[in-house]
Design a protein around this motif. Structure first.
Motif, PDB file in Angstrom:
ATOM      1  N   ASP A   1       0.820  -1.216   0.000  1.00 37.36           N
ATOM      2  CA  ASP A   1       0.000   0.000   0.000  1.00 37.36           C
ATOM      3  C   ASP A   1       0.856   1.269   0.000  1.00 37.36           C
TER       4      ASP A   1
ATOM      5  N   LYS B   1      -5.300   3.652   0.205  1.00 31.89           N
ATOM      6  CA  LYS B   1      -6.369   3.207   1.097  1.00 31.89           C
ATOM      7  C   LYS B   1      -7.137   2.009   0.570  1.00 31.89           C
ATOM      8  N   ALA B   2      -7.045   1.751  -0.713  1.00 30.53           N
ATOM      9  CA  ALA B   2      -7.826   0.648  -1.284  1.00 30.53           C
ATOM     10  C   ALA B   2      -7.057   0.013  -2.443  1.00 30.53           C
TER      11      ALA B   2
END
Length: 760
Positions: A99, A120-121
């Motif tokens: 990430d 975040k995703a």
């Protein structure tokens, strides 16, 4: 008859420019002595006109270096908590690991920023990984200045960024949006195309088998990631890293392949040379643009139009190359890669006719001072390894990597077969690196390093006096080794590890070496898409120990089980010999100890202790804990000792209740220097505790902009009320207290560069 100066005019200009660059760029004023020596040397030459031209050229380059340094400082932006702007980013600059993402971008005002943040995703990561061409990215984040190194002898990230033209960091970044951009002119379009090709080559090489992938990425396009550091540990140990960045072999093979292609197309030699001159600058971008690659390409460019059989012609080509490189990157001579690249290529001009073994031996002798200055260690088998490995690397490994990359798209199975041969080479290097012979020499002072280089060059230049110079060189190394390994002073050093604790205590002449905690990062559970490869990490305290020439720690004390205190204990135990490990009793059963320390103990003795227990070779009295615990904050190991004229107490993350227990049990205990508990948190540093032990100086070990708000304002107010002077690794970086057996003491702060200060 030409004087030596008339034969090599560019050489003298290059040497003068290098010295001036070092003085202006790094403020190493001691090198002015070398400039004075050079001026005296030149004054004995006959051609005064050439002397004047040399000084004029030196003045021009000095102004250029000053302008470059001033421009970078002027472009540096002040810190801003909320910054938003658009950055132009090349596709090969973008890197995603789990990430975490990072890239370098240029804003509308020409500021070059190193950008980093966390996604975040999973879909955000997928979007970034789809970028295949130059883009304009809209981002939000925090503008930060690039700090000077927090620890003595630490890698200077600020200088590295300045060498890349990067003036600021943008952290905690959020990517708002991005869109492809069109080139504003043909030159920009060509640069964007080359960066796109380089990115495509990276993606292509990442499909190769793992070991072949690492070699292909580093050798062909200059990408070195975490896998490189892990796979090349043996190469680093044997001092063979120059094979990947200094030798210029990839430039040689690139030229050879193009010549063969043009030969098949029936292109004349003259036209081939012209085409190579045009194509080589493109390879500078595709290959990563390092200083050593620039040197290789520039010398190849000049050599295409010049007959390089004469030594003075080769030397002038080398000198012009250095001058051109300094124009674009004055910081190149401050890096180990740049120093070795130019020094070794300079030597090859004079020792090219030597036998392979003799040439390898000479190159190792002259490069040794620079290697020690940057890495602090040397392996006895390095010379033998260079003699054995370099021919294999040149004639076997490099062609193997090129053929594997060239044929993978057509016959993938061939790459697997080639990797088997590469693994044999890799196993040979690893085997040699594990043989005994690693010497932790320590970091020699800059002036001493310069003297060693000069004497080493004299050893080659004056064969008539080789025996005398050899004895002189050996004597210098011996004196340097003794000076580093048997210091007259001791020290208590609070290492800047960010949010955590790590303290080194060594007695005069290194009679005992103790480390309290190692620092480390707190880990968090992440989903599968957010987990990147584990980064090879060297704890700052281990790097500092090696720079001091320390190869053995008598005692490692671990205060409690929190990751910011023992997270790097495993790396330290694997990287240096530790005789015994002291922990608070009961901590051996904790989850943190079982996972972070126990698997790495090896031959180190484990000693769980309680207050008043005596430990051999430990220059401390143990004053906490009193009962067996679980290795939590309130169980923290607390140590007291006298060094120089001051008493010290180190209490880990001990809370206020534990502090009051200590003064209740030891009412006469006094400590003028206190390592404040729990990084200056309000849970520690009780007012009655600090008052009773008569503290004068409170040391806070915490990270800049940490999430916990350390040090707490309440703690700072308590210190102010009690008139206790506080010093913090946040502001000062590494904090050192030096003392001698005769009572002399002084403080040193790395970021303020003070040998002595008002702390008393």
């Amino acid at each position: 008859m030409k004087t030596s100066f008339e034969a090599f005019p560019w050489f003298f200009i290059a040497i003068l420019s290098v010295l001036l660059d070092a003085v202006i760029t790094s403020h190493v004023w001691v090198l002015t002595l070398l400039v004075v020596y050079w001026m005296i040397r030149v004054c004995f030459l006959r051609d005064k006109t050439m002397i004047y031209w040399t000084f004029f050229a030196g003045f021009i380059f000095a102004m250029l270096f000053w302008w470059h340094s001033t421009t970078l400082n002027q472009q540096t932006m002040a810190s801003q908590p909320n910054w938003q702007g658009s950055l132009i980013v090349q596709p090969d600059e973008l890197k995603c690991q789990g990430d975490y993402f990072q890239f370098t971008g240029v804003d509308e005002k020409g500021h070059r920023l190193r950008v980093s943040g966390y996604l975040k995703a999973a879909h955000e990561k997928q979007q970034l990984e789809k970028i295949r061409r130059p883009v304009k990215i809209l981002v939000r984040g925090q503008i930060q200045t690039i700090d000077q190194p927090g620890n003595l002898n630490q890698f200077n990230y600020r200088t590295y960024c300045f060498s890349k033209g990067i003036t600021n960091l943008l952290s905690k970044t959020t990517v708002v949006s991005w869109q492809p951009i069109q080139a504003s002119n043909p030159i920009v379009g060509i640069f964007g195309l080359l960066h796109t090709w380089r990115n495509n080559m990276r993606l292509y090489c990442q499909q190769l088998p793992k070991l072949m992938q690492t070699y292909a990425l580093s050798l062909l396009i200059g990408f070195k990631d975490e896998a490189f550091d892990e796979d090349m540990e043996g190469v680093t140990t044997l001092g063979l890293l120059h094979l990947f960045s200094l030798s210029g072999l990839h430039v040689f093979y690139f030229c050879w392949l193009l010549r063969q292609l043009f030969l098949r197309l029936r292109v004349t030699k003259e036209t081939t040379s012209i085409l190579l001159i045009c194509f080589l600058p493109a390879f500078l971008i595709i290959g990563g643009g390092s200083g050593s690659l620039f040197r290789s390409i520039m010398m190849a460019e000049l050599g295409l139009g010049t007959t390089l059989k004469r030594r003075h012609t080769q030397l002038n080509v080398w000198s012009i190359t250095m001058l051109v490189n300094l124009v674009f990157d004055p910081y190149v001579i401050l890096s180990m890669g740049g120093q070795l690249s130019y020094l070794l290529s300079f030597l090859l001009i004079f020792v090219g006719s030597y036998s392979s073994f003799r040439r390898a031996w000479v190159l190792n002798i002259v490069s040794l001072p620079i290697i020690l200055f940057h890495t602090y260690q040397w392996h006895l088998l390095t010379s033998f390894a260079n003699f054995l490995i370099i021919p294999i690397f040149s004639n076997f490994v490099m062609p193997l990597v090129i053929m594997s990359a060239a044929t993978f798209w057509l016959i993938p199975q061939l790459s697997s077969w080639f990797t088997v041969g590469l693994q044999l080479f890799h196993q040979l290097v690893t085997l040699l690196s594990k043989l005994p012979g690693q010497i932790i020499f320590g970091k020699p002072p800059l002036a001493f390093t310069a003297v060693l280089v000069i004497i080493s060059l004299a050893w080659i230049a004056f064969p008539r006096y080789k025996r005398r110079i050899s004895w002189l060189l050996l004597s210098c190394y011996l004196m340097g080794f003794i000076w580093i390994h048997f210091p007259l002073h001791g020290e208590v050093t609070f290492v800047d590890v960010g949010q955590g604790d790590s303290i080194l205590i060594r007695m005069p002449f290194n009679r005992s070496v103790t480390v309290i905690d190692t620092g480390g990062k707190v880990g968090f559970l992440k989903p599968a898409w957010a987990k990147g490869p584990e980064k090879k990490h060297t704890p700052p305290v281990l790097d500092y120990l090696h720079s001091l020439g320390i190869s053995k720690v008598n005692t490692l004390c671990l205060s409690h089980q929190d990751a910011d205190h023992i997270g790097d204990a495993g790396v330290l135990l694997a990287g240096i010999k530790v005789k015994q490990v002291v922990i608070p009793k009961g901590m051996e059963n904790s989850r943190g100890f079982q996972s972070k320390v126990k698997p790495f103990l090896q031959k180190s003795a484990l000693l769980p202790v309680l207050a008043d227990q005596k430990v051999a070779n430990l220059p401390f009295e143990i004053v906490h804990p009193f009962v067996e615990g679980k290795g939590e904050n309130h169980d923290s190991l607390t140590l007291w000792a006298k060094f120089g004229d001051d008493n010290f107490i180190f209490s880990g993350d001990l809370d206020q209740a534990g502090e009051r227990d200590i003064i209740a049990r030891y009412p006469q205990l006094q400590a003028s220097v206190v390592k404040l508990g729990h990084h200056g948190s309000k849970t520690a540093s009780a007012k009655d505790y600090l008052s009773q032990i008569r503290a004068k100086i409170g040391v806070i070990s915490a990270g800049k902009n940490n999430h916990y708000g350390h040090p707490n304002p309440e703690t700072l107010q308590t210190l102010k009320q009690l008139k206790i002077q506080s010093v913090s690794t946040i502001d000062e970086g590494m904090i050192s207290y030096r003392f001698t057996s005769h009572g002399f003491t002084n403080w040193r702060f790395v970021r303020r560069n003070y040998e002595k200060d008002t702390v008393h």
